[in-house]
Write a protein that holds these residues in place. Structure first.
Motif, mmCIF file in Angstrom:
data_model
loop_
_atom_site.group_PDB
_atom_site.id
_atom_site.type_symbol
_atom_site.label_atom_id
_atom_site.label_comp_id
_atom_site.label_asym_id
_atom_site.label_seq_id
_atom_site.Cartn_x
_atom_site.Cartn_y
_atom_site.Cartn_z
ATOM 1 N N ASP A 53 3.545 -10.765 -10.547
ATOM 2 C CA ASP A 53 2.409 -10.001 -10.039
ATOM 3 C C ASP A 53 2.218 -8.778 -10.930
ATOM 4 O OD1 ASP A 53 0.542 -9.481 -7.561
ATOM 5 O OD2 ASP A 53 1.471 -7.553 -8.070
ATOM 6 N N LYS A 86 -8.115 -14.669 -1.473
ATOM 7 C CA LYS A 86 -7.078 -13.967 -0.723
ATOM 8 C C LYS A 86 -7.715 -12.908 0.151
ATOM 9 C CE LYS A 86 -3.561 -10.625 -1.734
ATOM 10 N NZ LYS A 86 -3.061 -9.690 -2.674
ATOM 11 N N PHE A 120 -5.138 -7.708 6.556
ATOM 12 C CA PHE A 120 -4.015 -8.640 6.622
ATOM 13 C C PHE A 120 -2.937 -8.402 5.565
ATOM 14 C CE2 PHE A 120 -7.301 -10.669 9.134
ATOM 15 C CZ PHE A 120 -6.577 -11.096 10.238
ATOM 16 N N SER A 124 0.424 -11.893 3.909
ATOM 17 C CA SER A 124 1.506 -11.451 4.800
ATOM 18 C C SER A 124 1.069 -11.323 6.260
ATOM 19 C CB SER A 124 2.074 -10.128 4.291
ATOM 20 O OG SER A 124 1.069 -9.137 4.223
ATOM 21 N N CYS A 156 0.398 -5.256 -10.947
ATOM 22 C CA CYS A 156 -0.359 -4.232 -10.233
ATOM 23 C C CYS A 156 0.422 -2.931 -10.334
ATOM 24 C CB CYS A 156 -0.529 -4.617 -8.765
ATOM 25 S SG CYS A 156 -1.763 -3.577 -7.949
ATOM 26 N N PHE A 183 2.825 -6.679 3.824
ATOM 27 C CA PHE A 183 3.124 -6.611 2.390
ATOM 28 C C PHE A 183 3.250 -5.152 1.940
ATOM 29 C CE2 PHE A 183 1.688 -5.909 -1.917
ATOM 30 C CZ PHE A 183 2.339 -6.873 -2.648
ATOM 31 N N ARG A 184 2.347 -4.319 2.431
ATOM 32 C CA ARG A 184 2.381 -2.902 2.024
ATOM 33 C C ARG A 184 3.626 -2.208 2.564
ATOM 34 N NH1 ARG A 184 -4.090 -1.546 2.621
ATOM 35 N NH2 ARG A 184 -4.727 -3.024 0.992
ATOM 36 N N TYR A 201 -6.185 -12.827 -9.239
ATOM 37 C CA TYR A 201 -6.588 -12.630 -7.840
ATOM 38 C C TYR A 201 -8.086 -12.309 -7.923
ATOM 39 C CZ TYR A 201 -1.659 -11.676 -6.446
ATOM 40 O OH TYR A 201 -0.309 -11.727 -6.172
ATOM 41 N N CYS A 211 -3.884 0.905 -6.716
ATOM 42 C CA CYS A 211 -3.546 -0.157 -7.671
ATOM 43 C C CYS A 211 -3.790 0.262 -9.120
ATOM 44 C CB CYS A 211 -4.334 -1.413 -7.334
ATOM 45 S SG CYS A 211 -3.972 -2.025 -5.677
ATOM 46 N N ARG A 230 -8.900 0.563 -0.268
ATOM 47 C CA ARG A 230 -9.114 -0.010 -1.597
ATOM 48 C C ARG A 230 -10.540 -0.567 -1.750
ATOM 49 N NH1 ARG A 230 -3.822 0.227 -2.853
ATOM 50 N NH2 ARG A 230 -2.237 -1.024 -1.800
#
Ligand code: PBG
Length: 331
Positions: free
Chosen positions: A116, A252, A200, A278, A118, A204-205, A192, A128, A221
């Motif tokens: 990944d 996504k 959602f 996630s 970012c 993950f965060r 992505y 990001c 974001r």
């Protein structure tokens, strides 16, 4: 004789044999990618409280986890770094670079690793990209330069694929250029491309400690991720990323954007990944923990919907169960 004497639909639903014959979606564990978190802040494998059964790994536990996953038929991975140090610029990527080297050393070409790409896990504000001097905007071009520099290091360390999730404009061509200039033209890019600004991503965060808004005035974001109200933006971003050199494109989150998966699968004949993210994963897990649904069947049903909509690759936190669960599907 009833109304459906000639046209009843039940004959093709009558038993498992005919349901198998009539099925026109097949799942295959070979099309799955398993996300992994490599965390510099921990000294032993640590379960993530908001992502059931998923761990933050140390390098040692990550290698063990990948070994287990390989035995369960999963050989493709999406690797997320969680660095210990957060800053504003001049990021240090040595932790993930070392991780990639060790993965390559241990597994050679038996695994395929997408790194990944970012900055959100590296920045102190959680965005990001890099902020402008007034701290009220993510600077696109400065971020793209940094991301390309980072991509080159990931590719040199052994990533098979660079997966930019930052959503800056022009990053795909910048990455393609820097890789090709360095004789890394066989390293793929999974963009992505249709990434929506979404609720959602919450778990993950938590895992990456990358919730945006810490000590800056921008708390979401929305200026760089697509709006749920604007499908066209996601479609156009995907077409643009293909033109810039993306090899795999992505939608996504997955379920709330099945219309986008379907439209892209018709419009662009490119490998198309759907990322069941996630928060989507965890919503299934929480229902299952409360005995409201059956976990394995629920994931399989969702995966089937992604295939039906036209996805050719599935990214799921439950990918490591795919082979087992798919084998025991009852049609
Ligand atoms: C950020 C990134 C995100 C995810 C992958 N890369 C979330 C975000 O935009 O904050 C989400 C993955 C998931 O929720 O499973 N660059």
């Amino acid at each position: 004789m009833n109304d459906f004497y000639y046209t009843n639909r039940r004959r093709i639903r009558a038993n498992q044999h005919i349901r198998e014959l009539a099925a026109h979606v097949q799942l295959n564990h070979k099309e799955f990618i398993q996300p992994l978190f490599l965390d510099e802040n921990i000294s032993t494998q640590t379960p993530l409280s908001s992502l059931h059964e998923i761990n933050s790994d140390t390098l040692t536990s990550l290698l063990q986890q990948m070994e287990n996953d390989l035995q369960n038929g999963i050989s493709k991975f999406l690797l997320f770094p969680v660095p210990a140090k957060k800053s504003e610029r001049n990021f240090d990527y040595n932790f993930i670079i070392n991780g990639l080297r060790e993965i390559r050393k241990k597994f050679g070409n038996t695994v395929w690793v997408a790194a990944d790409l970012c900055l959100c896990a590296y920045t102190s504000h959680g965005h990001c990209g890099i902020l402008n001097a007034a701290r009220n905007k993510v600077s696109n071009d400065e971020s793209v330069k940094e991301l390309a520099r980072y991509a080159l290091q990931l590719a040199k360390a052994g990533a098979d694929c660079i997966a930019p999730s930052d959503m800056m404009d022009g990053r795909i061509s910048a990455i393609r250029d820097i890789l090709n200039e360095n004789q890394l033209d066989d390293i793929a890019i999974m963009s992505y491309s249709a990434k929506f600004s979404s609720q959602f991503y919450g778990p993950f965060r938590d895992a990456c400690k990358s919730t945006p808004g810490n000590n800056c005035s921008i708390h979401d974001r929305k200026s760089y991720q697509a709006s749920p109200f604007n499908k066209n933006d996601a479609i156009l971003s995907t077409i643009r990323d293909i033109e810039e050199g993306a090899d795999i494109v992505m939608v996504k989150p997955a379920l709330p954007y099945l219309d986008v998966v379907h439209e892209l699968s018709e419009a662009v004949k490119w490998p198309l990944a759907a990322y069941h993210v996630s928060g989507e994963y965890q919503s299934i897990e929480l229902l299952a923990q409360n005995n409201i649904i059956e976990r394995d069947k629920a994931h399989v049903e969702i995966w089937t919907s992604l295939k039906r909509a036209g996805a050719t690759i599935i990214i799921s936190y439950a990918a490591r169960h795919a082979k087992e669960w798919i084998e025991k599907i009852e049609y």
